[in-house]
Design an enzyme around this catalytic site. Structure first.
Site, PDB file in Angstrom:
ATOM      1  CG  ASP A 228      -2.149   0.869   1.020  1.00  0.00           C
ATOM      2  OD1 ASP A 228      -2.150   1.712   0.104  1.00  0.00           O
ATOM      3  OD2 ASP A 228      -3.110   0.719   1.796  1.00  0.00           O
ATOM      4  CD1 TRP A 229       0.995   5.560  -3.690  1.00  0.00           C
ATOM      5  CD2 TRP A 229       0.450   3.409  -3.788  1.00  0.00           C
ATOM      6  NE1 TRP A 229       1.076   5.156  -5.025  1.00  0.00           N
ATOM      7  CE2 TRP A 229       0.745   3.838  -5.101  1.00  0.00           C
ATOM      8  CE3 TRP A 229       0.094   2.070  -3.592  1.00  0.00           C
ATOM      9  CZ2 TRP A 229       0.678   3.000  -6.211  1.00  0.00           C
ATOM     10  CZ3 TRP A 229       0.032   1.232  -4.701  1.00  0.00           C
ATOM     11  CH2 TRP A 229       0.323   1.695  -5.984  1.00  0.00           C
TER      12      TRP A 229
END
Length: 763
Positions: A228-229
């Protein structure tokens, strides 16, 4: 496209491939002809940002079709529909040269307070897994990769970058991982996105058990794991654990860490080669499929699909009769009053990284006016602004009451303001705003023929459920939700959606109430297996509306169900369903199982299969529910594996978890299970063991001197064996000779254990 082999890359180039080049693009290696790939947000539309990117939807993005978020699509229970929506998403991504669409999300709705519940399908893993697999198949059929997220046990937004989901093995496997497993095994998404949180103390981004042992070794995942970012904690530990691609770019910082770790001998270069190879494989898939769909986008066709999907997502919770007739559907020539700000300014998607810039936007007010043959009055009724003067609230309410009093039917749009539901933080309660509840009470006082239409990304309490004759749960319906709402209200479309999450009476009744959102970055999942309807059913608690509930403008009757074992070992359940009403309609048939007298803790019933059937008035069709044998298995902590317990299973077929229409039973053979014996094994467990049992009975016979414990001084009726069964084998010697026989020595116990384990002693 032919891409270079790993041997053609330098160490630095391989390290660079495993990190993003920018916010949305992977790294290119121009020297050897490896192009970049664009990944961008979904999951219910394409969010391709123009210019510099950001993760929370602050920057502008290109226009795209905003389909209903998962909270709506989940209620459709429609695998075919989700496949079609996935195909449309893939088309739009392909036209925009996007290689991977970040979705779907299949996390479980553990608590209704989770701020991101609008992105997830259900409180049940079978529903989440089936629908998630369908949308992945659709996306990838267009040559665009899906990214299954957020892996795993990511069930809240509070402290999401650090919090540890502390969950026991059985609920982790049976509830929180099962949906992911279904999607991976059935649809093979090109990527899986690891979540921010920790699981039992270990960051998901650097957990080899999660990313390698479970995801790859057990489930056979063949694709790439992307973070995930901003989810990476320690990059070197992450790549060693199985995290292939870090997003977004670290500006070269983590690339240098990887190079240094390989150079220093801390990280084997073969591990880096594996991750870089998976990135190259993804690039190859994307480039080979480039141009699968070409523009221009058929905006009208996709908007029409969004409208169909939205109509399939609206749940008719209640439709009582007033003055001898159901309130819904509405007559098109009726004098209508539409009340509520959401009718004119729709709440159609959640806030955060999934926000779509829609190609167009329908409002319910416009659609109702277009469909009606008489004038439709409108009043805002309330304001969703943060600070509204008391005088303005009173004025809006007074105007709405006057409009409602003059109408035959009042349609009141209520919901949760956008500021209260967003990625990044959780809700504080499940209540509708006080000003909206006051408005509804005032409208009901002057017009008993009132319909409530809800707009919300997570369930809300419905204290007015008894007073209002008709309620539509509209969730968040995407850009065409206004037209779909009118279709349902007037009966142009017969509602067929059903709840994939329970609507409770109170927040205090919910399973995770005492342990959400945790403290000091730890969240104890103390409810265990009992998530959603499993909790309410086990505790026999009343709810506002149960899991699986949803009404229609027609009625359906069920015949007797029959269950049989298929040659593959699965269970096939057959039941006839008849449309006993006057309108064509669609029924979602749900199959639940239970095992009375089970040796393990179980919910009273668990959903194991579902199917839908469309029927004309008077039509009867047979519905087949396919229950996989693997879905009957529980996770046995003693052997760290799935086990099907043998026994006579109850099979229930119904219209909801609390509307069971037909029942049968079926005998299912259990898996062979031999649990290793040790000194901590109880006497009772050892007596039931196929090898240890007979040996132990012989030893106890010698110990009792051929007698029994009937001469005990225990009171009459006390079961001595039930007392003795709890003793660990290693402590039997403490009891001495109960019946005057020979005592059992430590050596005797060790020989028994060795024999039971086939000569492999377990202490």
């Amino acid at each position: 496209m032919t891409l270079p082999a790993l041997a053609d890359l330098t160490l630095e180039e391989k390290a660079a491939l495993t990190s993003g080049a920018s916010f949305w693009f992977t790294e290119a290696v121009e020297r050897v002809g490896i192009p970049p790939v664009m990944l961008t947000d979904g999951p219910h539309g394409l969010r391709k940002q123009a210019g510099s990117g950001d993760h929370l939807g602050i920057g502008d993005s290109v226009p795209a079709t905003c389909f209903p978020p998962a909270v709506g699509l989940g209620s459709s229970w429609d695998v075919g529909l989700l496949r079609r929506v996935g195909e449309a998403l893939g088309v739009e991504a392909s036209i925009e040269n996007v290689g991977v669409l970040l979705g779907p999300g299949v996390n479980i709705k553990r608590s209704p307070l989770c701020g991101r519940n609008f992105e997830y399908f259900s409180e049940d893993p079978i529903v989440s897994g089936e629908l998630g697999a369908a949308i992945v198949r659709g996306i990838q059929s267009q040559g665009v990769g899906a990214s299954l997220k957020h892996f795993a046990a990511n069930n809240q937004e509070e402290d999401r970058m650090r919090a540890s989901s502390d969950v026991d093995a059985r609920p982790l496997r049976e509830i929180y991982l099962r949906g992911f497993q279904r999607v991976v095994e059935d649809a093979q998404p090109w990527t899986v996105m690891c979540s921010y949180n920790r699981i039992n103390g270990v960051y998901a981004s650097e957990d080899p058990w999660l990313l390698t042992s479970v995801l790859r070794d057990e489930w056979g995942f063949e694709g790439l794991v992307v973070s995930d970012w901003g989810a990476v904690n320690e990059r070197v530990a992450g790549i060693a654990a199985g995290l292939d691609l870090e997003m977004p770019s670290s500006g070269g910082i983590t690339d240098a860490q990887i190079v240094r770790a390989v150079t220093d001998g801390v990280l084997p270069e073969s591990v880096l080669d594996t991750a870089a190879g998976r990135v190259i494989d993804l690039v190859r898939k994307v480039t080979d499929a480039a141009g699968t769909a070409t523009g221009p986008l058929d905006v009208d066709a996709h908007h029409a699909l969004a409208r169909d999907a939205a109509a399939r997502s609206i749940v008719l919770l209640k439709n009582d009769s007033v003055e001898g007739a159901p309130v819904l559907p509405l007559a098109k020539d009726a004098r209508l009053a539409v009340i509520g700000e959401f009718a004119a300014a729709p709440r159609y998607q959640g806030a955060g990284s999934s926000m779509i810039n829609p190609t167009r936007l329908d409002t319910a007010l416009d659609a109702i006016r277009q469909a009606a043959s008489s004038e439709v009055a409108f009043s805002r009724g309330f304001s969703t602004a943060v600070d509204v003067a008391q005088e303005e609230e009173v004025s809006l309410r007074t105007e709405a009451v006057a409009v409602a009093a003059a109408a035959e039917v009042a349609v009141v749009f209520l919901g949760v303001p956008a500021r209260l539901e967003s990625e990044g933080y959780d809700r504080d309660d499940i209540d509708l705003p006080v000003n909206q509840l006051a408005l509804l009470e005032a409208v009901l006082a002057v017009n008993p023929r009132t319909v409530v239409v809800l707009s919300n990304g997570g369930v809300v309490a419905l204290p007015f459920a008894e007073a209002v004759p008709a309620i539509l749960e509209g969730w968040l319906l995407g850009q065409a939700g206004g037209g779909a709402t009118a279709d349902i209200l007037f009966g142009d479309v017969n509602p067929s959606a059903k709840l994939t999450e329970t609507i409770p009476l109170r927040l205090e009744d919910t399973p995770a109430f005492l342990d959400f959102p945790g403290e000091f970055s730890h969240v104890r999942y103390s409810e265990g297996l009992f998530v959603g309807y499993r909790w309410y059913d086990a505790r026999r608690m009343p709810v506002a509306f149960p899991f699986g509930h949803g009404l229609s403008y027609t009625t359906f009757t069920y015949g007797d169900c029959f269950a049989a074992i298929t040659p593959s070992g699965d269970v096939e359940v057959r039941v006839t369903v008849t449309n006993s009403g006057s309108r064509a309609g669609r029924e979602v048939v749900q199959g639940y199982t239970a095992l009375p007298g089970s040796a393990i803790q179980r919910a009273p019933r668990e959903l194991k299969a579902f199917a839908s059937v469309e029927l004309d008035p008077g039509e009867t069709r047979e519905v087949v529910l396919a229950v996989r044998r693997s879905d009957l298995a529980y996770w046995d902590r003693r052997v760290d594996g799935w086990v099907v317990e043998g026994g006579r299973y109850a099979v229930e077929v119904g219209a909801s978890s609390r509307d069971i229409r037909s029942r049968t039973v079926i005998d299912i053979a259990g898996d062979d299970l031999v649990v290793p014996v040790s000194r901590s094994t109880s006497l009772g467990e050892a007596l039931r063991h196929p090898i240890a049992g007979p040996l132990l009975q012989q030893a106890m016979g010698r110990m009792m001197g051929g007698g029994d414990a009937s001469g005990s001084i225990m009171p009459e009726g006390v079961d001595m064996m039930r007392i003795l069964e709890a003793f660990p084998l290693g402590r039997i010697g403490l009891m001495g000779a109960l019946g005057g026989g020979d005592p059992v020595t430590t050596e005797d116990i060790d020989r028994l254990i060795d024999a039971a384990n086939g000569g492999a002693p377990t202490r």
